[in-house]
Design a protein around this motif. Sequence first.
Motif, PDB file in Angstrom:
ATOM      1  N   MET A   1       3.494   7.633   1.513  1.00  0.00           N
ATOM      2  CA  MET A   1       4.396   6.628   1.904  1.00  0.00           C
ATOM      3  C   MET A   1       3.801   5.511   2.643  1.00  0.00           C
ATOM      4  O   MET A   1       3.250   5.815   3.780  1.00  0.00           O
ATOM      5  CB  MET A   1       5.905   7.240   2.252  1.00  0.00           C
ATOM      6  CG  MET A   1       6.812   6.049   2.523  1.00  0.00           C
ATOM      7  SD  MET A   1       8.420   6.602   3.054  1.00  0.00           S
ATOM      8  CE  MET A   1       8.470   8.215   3.545  1.00  0.00           C
ATOM      9  N   TYR A   2       3.826   4.378   2.063  1.00  0.00           N
ATOM     10  CA  TYR A   2       3.109   3.183   2.828  1.00  0.00           C
ATOM     11  C   TYR A   2       4.297   3.003   4.144  1.00  0.00           C
ATOM     12  O   TYR A   2       5.257   2.864   4.079  1.00  0.00           O
ATOM     13  CB  TYR A   2       2.948   2.119   2.100  1.00  0.00           C
ATOM     14  CG  TYR A   2       1.943   2.522   0.959  1.00  0.00           C
ATOM     15  CD1 TYR A   2       0.587   2.749   1.214  1.00  0.00           C
ATOM     16  CD2 TYR A   2       2.434   2.335  -0.409  1.00  0.00           C
ATOM     17  CE1 TYR A   2      -0.266   3.008   0.180  1.00  0.00           C
ATOM     18  CE2 TYR A   2       1.394   2.523  -1.444  1.00  0.00           C
ATOM     19  CZ  TYR A   2      -0.020   2.705  -1.073  1.00  0.00           C
ATOM     20  OH  TYR A   2      -1.015   2.986  -2.308  1.00  0.00           O
ATOM     21  N   ARG A   3       3.375   2.426   5.081  1.00  0.00           N
ATOM     22  CA  ARG A   3       3.998   1.827   6.356  1.00  0.00           C
ATOM     23  C   ARG A   3       3.589   0.429   6.382  1.00  0.00           C
ATOM     24  O   ARG A   3       2.363   0.054   6.280  1.00  0.00           O
ATOM     25  CB  ARG A   3       3.620   2.518   7.524  1.00  0.00           C
ATOM     26  CG  ARG A   3       4.010   3.998   7.649  1.00  0.00           C
ATOM     27  CD  ARG A   3       3.814   4.750   8.800  1.00  0.00           C
ATOM     28  NE  ARG A   3       4.232   4.013  10.170  1.00  0.00           N
ATOM     29  CZ  ARG A   3       5.486   3.990  10.624  1.00  0.00           C
ATOM     30  NH1 ARG A   3       6.438   4.332   9.770  1.00  0.00           N
ATOM     31  NH2 ARG A   3       5.579   3.364  11.875  1.00  0.00           N
ATOM     32  N   ASN A  22      12.207   1.483   1.742  1.00  0.00           N
ATOM     33  CA  ASN A  22      12.947   2.279   2.692  1.00  0.00           C
ATOM     34  C   ASN A  22      12.607   1.712   4.049  1.00  0.00           C
ATOM     35  O   ASN A  22      11.575   1.446   4.438  1.00  0.00           O
ATOM     36  CB  ASN A  22      12.566   3.874   2.631  1.00  0.00           C
ATOM     37  CG  ASN A  22      13.573   4.524   3.332  1.00  0.00           C
ATOM     38  OD1 ASN A  22      13.744   4.373   4.830  1.00  0.00           O
ATOM     39  ND2 ASN A  22      14.276   5.523   2.905  1.00  0.00           N
ATOM     40  N   GLN A  25       9.837   2.696   6.301  1.00  0.00           N
ATOM     41  CA  GLN A  25       8.575   2.232   6.173  1.00  0.00           C
ATOM     42  C   GLN A  25       8.262   1.033   6.834  1.00  0.00           C
ATOM     43  O   GLN A  25       7.024   0.801   6.640  1.00  0.00           O
ATOM     44  CB  GLN A  25       8.363   2.133   4.720  1.00  0.00           C
ATOM     45  CG  GLN A  25       8.528   3.640   3.812  1.00  0.00           C
ATOM     46  CD  GLN A  25       8.362   3.447   2.448  1.00  0.00           C
ATOM     47  OE1 GLN A  25       9.209   3.334   1.520  1.00  0.00           O
ATOM     48  NE2 GLN A  25       7.199   3.147   2.012  1.00  0.00           N
TER      49      GLN A  25
END
Length: 99
Positions: A1-3, A22, A25
Motif C-alpha cells: 500500500m502506497y503512502r 484510503n 495512505q
Amino acid sequence: MYRIGVIADDIATQQLLDIGVNQSQIVPENNVSAIIDGLENGDIDLWACPEGTGRYFTEELTGNYYSYTVVYQLETQDLYYAFDYNGTTLALPSPIRPS
C-alpha cells in the motif's frame, strides 16, 4: 500500500479520496521540504501535486528538475482567485475590475 504525501489542506487530498485512496495512505505535510525529505528517506512513496509545481520545488530542493517521475495524473482542476480590493489602492487589470 502506497503512502502519498500531500500539502495539508490542498485539493490533492480530496482528489485522492475521490479516486478511492484510503485516508490512512495520505500523509499531510505543512511544506514541500518535508514531502521531499519523506520521499528521500522512504517515509512516503508518492507526492500528489501539480507537475509544474512539483518540478519547480524538486529543482529548488534537490538541484535536479527531473529527480522524480510522474506516474499518475489526477483530474485537472480550474483555478479561480478572489481579490478583496476594498480599502486598497491596488490597480486591478481591466479583465478583473468590478462591474
